[in-house]
Design a protein around this motif. Sequence first.
Motif, PDB file in Angstrom:
ATOM      1  N   LEU A 132     -40.045  30.026 -35.822  1.00  0.00           N
ATOM      2  CA  LEU A 132     -39.942  31.411 -36.289  1.00  0.00           C
ATOM      3  C   LEU A 132     -39.029  32.228 -35.384  1.00  0.00           C
ATOM      4  N   ALA A 133     -39.124  32.021 -34.080  1.00  0.00           N
ATOM      5  CA  ALA A 133     -38.256  32.746 -33.147  1.00  0.00           C
ATOM      6  C   ALA A 133     -36.796  32.404 -33.391  1.00  0.00           C
ATOM      7  N   HIS A 134     -36.539  31.141 -33.725  1.00  0.00           N
ATOM      8  CA  HIS A 134     -35.162  30.721 -34.032  1.00  0.00           C
ATOM      9  C   HIS A 134     -34.673  31.387 -35.313  1.00  0.00           C
ATOM     10  N   ALA A 135     -35.532  31.440 -36.318  1.00  0.00           N
ATOM     11  CA  ALA A 135     -35.152  32.066 -37.588  1.00  0.00           C
ATOM     12  C   ALA A 135     -34.929  33.568 -37.440  1.00  0.00           C
ATOM     13  N   ARG A 136     -35.629  34.176 -36.487  1.00  0.00           N
ATOM     14  CA  ARG A 136     -35.450  35.613 -36.244  1.00  0.00           C
ATOM     15  C   ARG A 136     -34.248  35.909 -35.358  1.00  0.00           C
ATOM     16  N   GLY A 137     -33.658  34.891 -34.784  1.00  0.00           N
ATOM     17  CA  GLY A 137     -32.526  35.104 -33.886  1.00  0.00           C
ATOM     18  C   GLY A 137     -32.935  35.337 -32.455  1.00  0.00           C
ATOM     19  N   GLU A 138     -34.226  35.174 -32.149  1.00  0.00           N
ATOM     20  CA  GLU A 138     -34.704  35.378 -30.774  1.00  0.00           C
ATOM     21  C   GLU A 138     -34.381  34.182 -29.884  1.00  0.00           C
ATOM     22  N   LEU A 139     -34.207  33.010 -30.500  1.00  0.00           N
ATOM     23  CA  LEU A 139     -33.798  31.794 -29.796  1.00  0.00           C
ATOM     24  C   LEU A 139     -32.569  31.237 -30.489  1.00  0.00           C
ATOM     25  N   ASP A 140     -31.478  31.038 -29.752  1.00  0.00           N
ATOM     26  CA  ASP A 140     -30.329  30.400 -30.384  1.00  0.00           C
ATOM     27  C   ASP A 140     -30.587  28.897 -30.477  1.00  0.00           C
ATOM     28  N   GLY A 141     -29.642  28.183 -31.052  1.00  0.00           N
ATOM     29  CA  GLY A 141     -29.839  26.755 -31.268  1.00  0.00           C
ATOM     30  C   GLY A 141     -30.058  25.982 -29.984  1.00  0.00           C
ATOM     31  N   LEU A 174     -28.947  27.010 -36.285  1.00  0.00           N
ATOM     32  CA  LEU A 174     -28.708  25.566 -36.356  1.00  0.00           C
ATOM     33  C   LEU A 174     -28.469  25.112 -37.786  1.00  0.00           C
ATOM     34  N   THR A 175     -29.069  25.799 -38.740  1.00  0.00           N
ATOM     35  CA  THR A 175     -28.923  25.418 -40.148  1.00  0.00           C
ATOM     36  C   THR A 175     -27.718  26.082 -40.803  1.00  0.00           C
ATOM     37  N   LEU A 176     -27.231  27.154 -40.225  1.00  0.00           N
ATOM     38  CA  LEU A 176     -26.116  27.901 -40.811  1.00  0.00           C
ATOM     39  C   LEU A 176     -24.908  27.021 -41.137  1.00  0.00           C
ATOM     40  N   THR A 184     -28.476  18.953 -37.531  1.00  0.00           N
ATOM     41  CA  THR A 184     -27.570  19.039 -38.675  1.00  0.00           C
ATOM     42  C   THR A 184     -27.728  17.846 -39.603  1.00  0.00           C
ATOM     43  N   ALA A 185     -27.777  16.656 -39.029  1.00  0.00           N
ATOM     44  CA  ALA A 185     -27.923  15.446 -39.852  1.00  0.00           C
ATOM     45  C   ALA A 185     -29.250  15.440 -40.593  1.00  0.00           C
ATOM     46  N   ALA A 186     -30.316  15.861 -39.908  1.00  0.00           N
ATOM     47  CA  ALA A 186     -31.633  15.893 -40.534  1.00  0.00           C
ATOM     48  C   ALA A 186     -31.676  16.925 -41.658  1.00  0.00           C
TER      49      ALA A 186
END
Length: 198
Positions: free
Chosen positions: A50-59, A115-117, A80-82
Amino acid sequence: MNLPLHALLLDFDGLLADYDHRLHLQHLANAAGCTPAELDTALRGDGLELAHARGELDGDALLQALNRQLGTQLQAADWTAARHAATRLRSDSCGLLARIRPGVTIAVLTNNGRLTLPVIEQLLPGLTVLCSAALGVRKPDPAAYRAATAALACAPARTLFIDHLFRNVQGARSAGLHADTAHHTQSLRRLLKRYHLM
């Protein structure tokens, strides 16, 4: 008389693509050398996902935290592969976008981390992809839609947002956008015709 729409803002997972989270976890766990359950616990346990999706943690920060917890060496390429393995474009729905009338800006608004972008950008070349991590706010918060329309330089009142989840549609309407739900190609086509975008 309503003014013509200038922008079309679309959900990704569940509208333009099918996403299998369990398959994503399985591929990522294979790369990490752990079980999907261990990986899922690490992602959700401390709110890393969730923190990653909010931009609080980068990849990099997300992967470093996972690697510390699991004793692994996951890289961005593994994610990316996954994600690619777990994502299937709905070709018929995506094909409708080529029929949108000229002058309409088309973009994707997704609750995904950085990471998913690049995965979404590779699958939908030429489209602007706005992710919650970059905007700093997630759907269905009305601020997410205001940030997205600002990024597109288009007024909310002249933007149509389509999502497969009604709660996200409600958030968009609260922000002043036209918004509705679609669950498959047929319902997406009906909406595009109703709003005179095709």
